[in-house]
Design a protein around this motif. Structure first.
Motif, PDB file in Angstrom:
ATOM      1  N   SER A  68      45.582  53.732  34.522  1.00 57.25           N
ATOM      2  CA  SER A  68      44.233  53.281  34.863  1.00 57.25           C
ATOM      3  C   SER A  68      43.932  53.248  36.357  1.00 57.25           C
ATOM      4  O   SER A  68      42.782  53.062  36.752  1.00 57.25           O
ATOM      5  N   PHE A  69      44.933  53.408  37.206  1.00 58.09           N
ATOM      6  CA  PHE A  69      44.700  53.435  38.657  1.00 58.09           C
ATOM      7  C   PHE A  69      45.946  53.949  39.375  1.00 58.09           C
ATOM      8  O   PHE A  69      47.020  54.076  38.784  1.00 58.09           O
ATOM      9  N   ILE A  70      45.776  54.232  40.663  1.00 58.31           N
ATOM     10  CA  ILE A  70      46.891  54.625  41.526  1.00 58.31           C
ATOM     11  C   ILE A  70      47.054  53.552  42.598  1.00 58.31           C
ATOM     12  O   ILE A  70      46.075  53.127  43.214  1.00 58.31           O
ATOM     13  N   LEU A  71      48.285  53.139  42.805  1.00 59.52           N
ATOM     14  CA  LEU A  71      48.585  52.131  43.826  1.00 59.52           C
ATOM     15  C   LEU A  71      49.274  52.796  45.009  1.00 59.52           C
ATOM     16  O   LEU A  71      50.297  53.465  44.852  1.00 59.52           O
ATOM     17  N   CYS A  72      48.687  52.651  46.197  1.00 59.37           N
ATOM     18  CA  CYS A  72      49.253  53.200  47.430  1.00 59.37           C
ATOM     19  C   CYS A  72      49.779  52.036  48.272  1.00 59.37           C
ATOM     20  O   CYS A  72      49.038  51.107  48.599  1.00 59.37           O
ATOM     21  N   LEU A  73      51.063  52.100  48.617  1.00 56.97           N
ATOM     22  CA  LEU A  73      51.690  51.018  49.365  1.00 56.97           C
ATOM     23  C   LEU A  73      52.132  51.488  50.745  1.00 56.97           C
ATOM     24  O   LEU A  73      52.752  52.549  50.884  1.00 56.97           O
TER      25      LEU A  73
ATOM     26  N   ASP B  78      58.149  40.242  47.236  1.00 53.60           N
ATOM     27  CA  ASP B  78      58.386  39.522  45.988  1.00 53.60           C
ATOM     28  C   ASP B  78      57.101  39.164  45.244  1.00 53.60           C
ATOM     29  O   ASP B  78      57.152  38.671  44.110  1.00 53.60           O
ATOM     30  N   TYR B  79      55.947  39.428  45.860  1.00 52.41           N
ATOM     31  CA  TYR B  79      54.663  39.210  45.181  1.00 52.41           C
ATOM     32  C   TYR B  79      54.172  40.493  44.506  1.00 52.41           C
ATOM     33  O   TYR B  79      53.157  40.485  43.813  1.00 52.41           O
ATOM     34  N   LEU B  80      54.897  41.574  44.649  1.00 47.93           N
ATOM     35  CA  LEU B  80      54.427  42.883  44.194  1.00 47.93           C
ATOM     36  C   LEU B  80      54.129  42.903  42.698  1.00 47.93           C
ATOM     37  O   LEU B  80      53.095  43.437  42.262  1.00 47.93           O
ATOM     38  N   HIS B  81      54.997  42.326  41.882  1.00 50.37           N
ATOM     39  CA  HIS B  81      54.767  42.316  40.436  1.00 50.37           C
ATOM     40  C   HIS B  81      53.475  41.587  40.079  1.00 50.37           C
ATOM     41  O   HIS B  81      52.693  42.062  39.250  1.00 50.37           O
ATOM     42  N   SER B  82      53.256  40.445  40.706  1.00 54.67           N
ATOM     43  CA  SER B  82      52.043  39.676  40.425  1.00 54.67           C
ATOM     44  C   SER B  82      50.801  40.463  40.822  1.00 54.67           C
ATOM     45  O   SER B  82      49.784  40.457  40.110  1.00 54.67           O
TER      46      SER B  82
ATOM     47  N   LEU C 168      46.259  45.522  36.978  1.00 48.88           N
ATOM     48  CA  LEU C 168      46.192  46.068  35.621  1.00 48.88           C
ATOM     49  C   LEU C 168      45.145  45.351  34.779  1.00 48.88           C
ATOM     50  O   LEU C 168      44.509  45.953  33.898  1.00 48.88           O
ATOM     51  N   LYS C 169      44.931  44.075  35.057  1.00 52.92           N
ATOM     52  CA  LYS C 169      43.888  43.327  34.367  1.00 52.92           C
ATOM     53  C   LYS C 169      42.501  43.746  34.851  1.00 52.92           C
ATOM     54  O   LYS C 169      41.528  43.717  34.103  1.00 52.92           O
ATOM     55  N   GLN C 170      42.426  44.156  36.121  1.00 51.01           N
ATOM     56  CA  GLN C 170      41.143  44.575  36.688  1.00 51.01           C
ATOM     57  C   GLN C 170      40.772  45.988  36.251  1.00 51.01           C
ATOM     58  O   GLN C 170      39.605  46.291  35.978  1.00 51.01           O
ATOM     59  N   TYR C 171      41.779  46.868  36.200  1.00 49.60           N
ATOM     60  CA  TYR C 171      41.552  48.272  35.815  1.00 49.60           C
ATOM     61  C   TYR C 171      42.224  48.509  34.467  1.00 49.60           C
ATOM     62  O   TYR C 171      43.443  48.716  34.399  1.00 49.60           O
ATOM     63  N   THR C 172      41.442  48.478  33.422  1.00 51.11           N
ATOM     64  CA  THR C 172      41.998  48.556  32.068  1.00 51.11           C
ATOM     65  C   THR C 172      41.740  49.893  31.380  1.00 51.11           C
ATOM     66  O   THR C 172      42.406  50.233  30.411  1.00 51.11           O
ATOM     67  N   LYS C 173      40.779  50.670  31.863  1.00 52.99           N
ATOM     68  CA  LYS C 173      40.403  51.917  31.191  1.00 52.99           C
ATOM     69  C   LYS C 173      41.342  53.059  31.603  1.00 52.99           C
ATOM     70  O   LYS C 173      41.446  53.400  32.780  1.00 52.99           O
TER      71      LYS C 173
END
Length: 305
Positions: free
Chosen positions: A77-82, A162-166, A172-177
């Motif tokens: 549902s999205f791409i995460l760039c870190l 250590d906050y990465l999972h949260s 994932l809750k924001q981008y569900t489609k």
């Protein structure tokens, strides 16, 4: 590539080189960067939801500018760039001034380029490439001794590893489609990856000659079919593979018998030919080259006997 090159430089370039101290500084910075990325990757390995990870991924934009991204994590549902930073001390971010100020424990204040600006540039480019895919970005502080201070004029999330999972769970809750097939898109991105370009280039004359012991870094001597360390007496039939790997990183991906003998200080062309038998041969006119594989250090058993 840059970090591997810098490691090879530490082994092969003499301290008399005018840029040697610069290389030492760059190696230390690169090592810190790798350590920070490893810290983030540790947390990413615990992700249970379907995803693909691209690490140290580079794309070229329409103006031929490079976009070197620490991590791209592909979800359906999205791409995460870190953007990862491994810096200790108190960190104050100021987007308007385009700077990151680090206050050390001794009170000294140092300026670094603002990772928010760099990440914003990556997000803007990715969004232009894939306008139908949500692009999410975050700056991750990998150093556990860092204190995140002020964050002036920034909309980009900044948090510890250590906050990465949260953060991912919240996204994932924001981008569900679902908007893409993860594995298919992963392969498409790999196909667009920019070719690797050497950060530094040398000639054979610039390099320290010889084969060095993996145990104590002393010079080894070739005796019959193996290399023997003059210091700790470690024996290795394949110690020249590291020398070839260094040559590939710093000079060229192919080597002649003569250059190999010079590099490894071997007098016999026939002995050199036997040592090079694992490498593919390339004929260019009357000259015979041996192609050095990228993973040269792993192509044969690393046996000390």
């Amino acid at each position: 590539m840059k970090y591997k090159q810098l490691e090879a430089i530490m082994r092969r370039v003499a301290s008399q080189c005018p840029d040697y101290h610069y290389f030492i500084e760059q190696h230390a910075l690169a090592a810190a960067g790798i350590a920070g990325e490893n810290e983030v990757f540790y947390f990413l390995q615990e992700l249970a939801m379907p995803h693909q990870i691209l690490r140290n991924f580079c794309l070229i934009d329409f103006a031929a500018h490079k976009h070197e991204m620490d991590f791209l994590i592909i979800f359906s549902s999205f791409i995460l760039c870190l953007e990862v930073k491994n810096i200790a001390g108190q960190l104050n971010f100021d987007v308007e001034a385009s700077q990151l100020l680090r206050t050390r424990a001794d009170g000294v204040i140092e300026r670094f380029p603002n990772p928010v600006a760099q990440l914003t540039r990556h997000i803007r480019f990715l969004s232009s490439l894939f306008p139908h895919i949500p692009i999410v970005g975050a700056v991750v502080i990998a150093n556990r001794r860092a204190i995140i201070g002020s964050r002036r004029n920034t909309h980009i999330p900044i948090f510890h590893a250590d906050y990465l999972h949260s953060f991912i769970e919240s996204s994932l809750k924001q981008y569900t489609k679902p908007v893409l097939q993860i594995n298919t898109f992963y392969e498409q991105l790999l196909a667009r990856q920019a070719p690797v370009i050497k950060s530094f280039s040398f000639t054979l004359a610039d390099l320290k000659k010889g084969v060095f012991c993996e145990k104590c870094s002393s010079k080894m001597h070739f005796v019959q079919d193996r290399f023997i360390c003059s210091n700790c007496h470690h024996q290795d039939k394949f110690a020249h593979f590291q020398a070839l790997a260094d040559f590939r990183l710093l000079v060229d991906s192919k080597i002649t018998n003569q250059k190999f003998r010079t590099l490894c200080e071997i007098s016999s062309r026939y002995a050199a030919k036997r040592l090079l038998k694992y490498l593919p041969i390339i004929k260019q006119g009357r000259t015979t080259y041996y192609e050095i594989p990228e993973q040269i250090v792993t192509i044969a058993p690393h046996s000390p006997n």
